[in-house]
Design a protein around this motif. Sequence first.
Motif, short mmCIF file in Angstrom:
data_model
loop_
_atom_site.label_atom_id
_atom_site.label_comp_id
_atom_site.label_asym_id
_atom_site.label_seq_id
_atom_site.Cartn_x
_atom_site.Cartn_y
_atom_site.Cartn_z
N ILE A 274 48.74 59.43 45.77
CA ILE A 274 47.59 58.85 45.48
C ILE A 274 47.43 57.55 46.23
CG2 ILE A 274 47.47 59.52 42.98
CD1 ILE A 274 48.75 57.19 42.22
N LYS A 275 48.25 57.50 47.36
CA LYS A 275 48.23 56.39 48.19
C LYS A 275 46.94 55.81 48.54
CE LYS A 275 50.12 58.61 52.51
NZ LYS A 275 51.09 58.52 53.34
N THR A 276 46.21 56.89 48.97
CA THR A 276 44.81 56.62 49.28
C THR A 276 44.15 55.68 48.44
OG1 THR A 276 44.53 58.56 50.70
CG2 THR A 276 42.47 57.31 50.22
N LYS A 277 44.07 56.30 46.94
CA LYS A 277 43.42 55.47 45.86
C LYS A 277 44.16 54.07 45.57
CE LYS A 277 42.26 55.85 40.94
NZ LYS A 277 42.69 54.44 40.57
N VAL A 278 45.35 54.01 45.64
CA VAL A 278 46.15 52.58 45.67
C VAL A 278 45.78 51.73 47.01
CG1 VAL A 278 48.38 51.49 46.17
CG2 VAL A 278 48.26 53.87 44.51
N GLN A 279 45.46 52.21 48.00
CA GLN A 279 44.83 51.29 49.20
C GLN A 279 43.69 50.95 48.80
OE1 GLN A 279 45.24 52.73 53.16
NE2 GLN A 279 43.34 51.86 53.89
N LYS A 280 42.55 51.85 48.20
CA LYS A 280 41.05 51.34 47.81
C LYS A 280 41.24 50.29 46.70
CE LYS A 280 38.83 55.40 49.37
NZ LYS A 280 38.00 56.64 48.88
N ASP A 281 42.25 50.55 45.95
CA ASP A 281 42.30 49.63 44.62
C ASP A 281 42.94 48.22 45.10
OD1 ASP A 281 41.78 51.57 42.81
OD2 ASP A 281 43.91 51.97 42.17
N ILE A 282 43.58 48.13 46.09
CA ILE A 282 43.89 46.85 46.64
C ILE A 282 43.06 46.21 47.39
CG2 ILE A 282 45.49 45.72 48.18
CD1 ILE A 282 47.60 48.02 47.65
N GLN A 283 42.20 46.99 48.18
CA GLN A 283 41.08 46.52 49.15
C GLN A 283 40.19 45.95 48.11
OE1 GLN A 283 40.05 50.18 51.16
NE2 GLN A 283 40.80 49.33 53.22
N LEU A 284 39.78 46.68 46.82
CA LEU A 284 38.75 45.98 46.15
C LEU A 284 39.25 44.85 45.53
CD1 LEU A 284 37.34 49.41 44.12
CD2 LEU A 284 36.17 47.55 45.40
N HIS A 285 40.46 44.63 45.09
CA HIS A 285 41.13 43.52 44.40
C HIS A 285 40.90 42.11 45.70
CE1 HIS A 285 43.96 40.96 42.11
NE2 HIS A 285 44.61 40.69 43.21
N LYS A 286 41.39 42.70 46.85
CA LYS A 286 41.13 41.67 47.65
C LYS A 286 39.70 41.21 48.16
CE LYS A 286 45.47 42.53 50.67
NZ LYS A 286 45.81 42.45 52.08
N ALA A 287 38.83 42.02 48.07
CA ALA A 287 37.38 42.14 48.22
C ALA A 287 36.85 40.95 47.22
CB ALA A 287 36.67 43.29 48.29
N LEU A 288 37.33 41.34 46.06
CA LEU A 288 36.91 40.44 44.90
C LEU A 288 37.40 38.94 45.11
CD1 LEU A 288 35.51 39.79 42.19
CD2 LEU A 288 37.91 40.75 41.03
N SER A 289 38.68 38.66 45.56
CA SER A 289 39.18 37.29 45.86
C SER A 289 38.45 36.69 47.01
CB SER A 289 40.55 37.47 46.40
OG SER A 289 40.99 36.25 46.65
N VAL A 290 37.85 37.44 47.99
CA VAL A 290 37.11 36.80 48.96
C VAL A 290 35.59 36.55 48.48
CG1 VAL A 290 35.98 37.48 51.28
CG2 VAL A 290 38.13 38.01 50.88
N ALA A 291 35.22 37.51 47.75
CA ALA A 291 33.68 37.47 47.22
C ALA A 291 33.79 36.19 46.22
CB ALA A 291 33.44 38.64 46.38
N THR A 292 34.90 35.93 45.46
CA THR A 292 34.87 34.76 44.47
C THR A 292 34.68 33.31 45.42
OG1 THR A 292 36.33 35.94 42.95
CG2 THR A 292 36.13 33.49 42.86
N LYS A 293 35.27 33.40 46.52
CA LYS A 293 35.40 32.24 47.73
C LYS A 293 33.94 32.19 47.94
CE LYS A 293 40.04 32.40 48.81
NZ LYS A 293 40.78 32.55 50.14
N GLU A 294 33.30 32.94 48.30
CA GLU A 294 31.91 33.32 48.88
C GLU A 294 30.79 32.78 47.95
OE1 GLU A 294 30.61 33.90 51.92
OE2 GLU A 294 32.43 34.66 52.86
N TYR A 295 31.21 33.09 46.61
CA TYR A 295 30.53 32.75 45.44
C TYR A 295 30.43 31.29 45.19
CZ TYR A 295 29.74 31.28 40.42
OH TYR A 295 29.48 30.81 39.22
N LEU A 296 31.63 30.74 45.43
CA LEU A 296 31.74 29.23 45.21
C LEU A 296 30.93 28.59 46.41
CD1 LEU A 296 35.26 28.91 44.18
CD2 LEU A 296 33.28 28.63 42.62
#
Length: 488
Positions: A274-296
Amino acid sequence: MIEWMQKHRKYLVITIWISSIAFIVAGGIGWGQFNLSTSLFGDTVIKVGNIKISSQEFEQAYNNTYQTYAQALGGNIDPDEAKKMGLDKMAKQLATQILINQALVRNFALDLGLRVEDSEVIDEITKTDAFQNNGHFDEAIYKATLKENNYRPVDFEKNIREMLLLQKMTNLFPDTITPLELDAVSSAFKLQDKIELSILDADTLQPKITDSELKAYWEKNKDKYKTPSQYEVQYRFVDASTQNVSPKEAQSYYNENKSLYINDKGELESFEKIKTKVQKDIQLHKALSVATKEYLDLKKSNATEISKTITEGSNQYPPEIMQELQKSKTGQTLKPLEYKNGYIILKLISKKEPEIKTFEQAKIQAILDFTQTKKMELLKLEAQNKLSSFKGKDIGFVNVNFKGKIQGLDEKEVSTLIKEIFINQKKSNFVIINNKAILYRIKEQNFNNPIKDNSTMVAMTTNLKTQYLQKVLIDYLRQKYTIQRYQD
């Protein structure tokens, strides 16, 4: 669903005597949704006979009832929507009735000399699965569970004592049924009707509509014909697929979050699988962090951003995002919302509210709607005129649990028809289902439908008898004990 709950309220009040431990051990108390101020009579909000019901007991009962209703409606109910539906009032009324019924029964149980020993309370708590550790009662788990739910042990143990007292009272009801009682309930399932029916279809009708009739229809229903809301927004999108993830990062994330990768069998999936799923989960997690900065940044920015107009009902965005826009105020920036493979941040610049369409703008849709209305009126009239003399198709015997097929009807339509036949007392009648009028006539009736599972009939009869006895007892106790309410 609301109608169902209202219809079955009396049933719920009669049968919900015993407070379930499940709400407590599952973390379902939900404190703080309803508050009662202390009354002139101290903490007592209701007094039934010699039993006083405190505001804390009421709050617990209210929140448990509210959550039960909310779950019946699918779970996460928006507070504003719940208020519009009157969910809080319904929960308050039902919780009050349940508490009163419980108190009535407890008064009577005590008058009969029934008591609960300390050892019985201890036994009930120590055998509860939620408080077990390797098959043995664990006091630390017990206290921690209660603390997590804002429950003091003394209050919980008091509830258990009251529950056991109610159980003792319930156990006094006879658990046997007579052959006559069983036969009376079974007869409804043994009943079968031989039916002939005819199906009329509204699609075969062609009503004539004049311009004056159409305009009058639009005038009466013009609130239905409005332009869609429009939202001018600035937006930013963070694509999760652009976020880099190293193999080491993926392995570390997997090791720290293994509970997220357990399959339906309860087994941990291997990293390689499931390493592909793990990678997507991490990418979404990172994207949320970036999106939070963009939101502010977007929230405080006055710069000209990429903008667009979103039209209600255009399917440009999923319902969840549209609902957030509907609730937003001009100038408000929405927190990052998951969208496609990433997160979107929206800032509402302006909102154009719906407006009633002119007759010409609404004409095409109004013709379709009015034509359908006229078709259904003509269909009902035709069914009434043909009912006494129609020649139908003999479909044989049907019973209340009929699961067979009827030509011209789908499975749901058959189910609705059968229900109507056995609820209605008329020998011949018609039922409007979707665009069809189904005329039926009962040609013959008997009680020869075989009962395949007699144990189900026994259980149903026993349950109905218990419900009836409970209702009779509650009605009697309401006359025996004084009920005083100190809060509306």
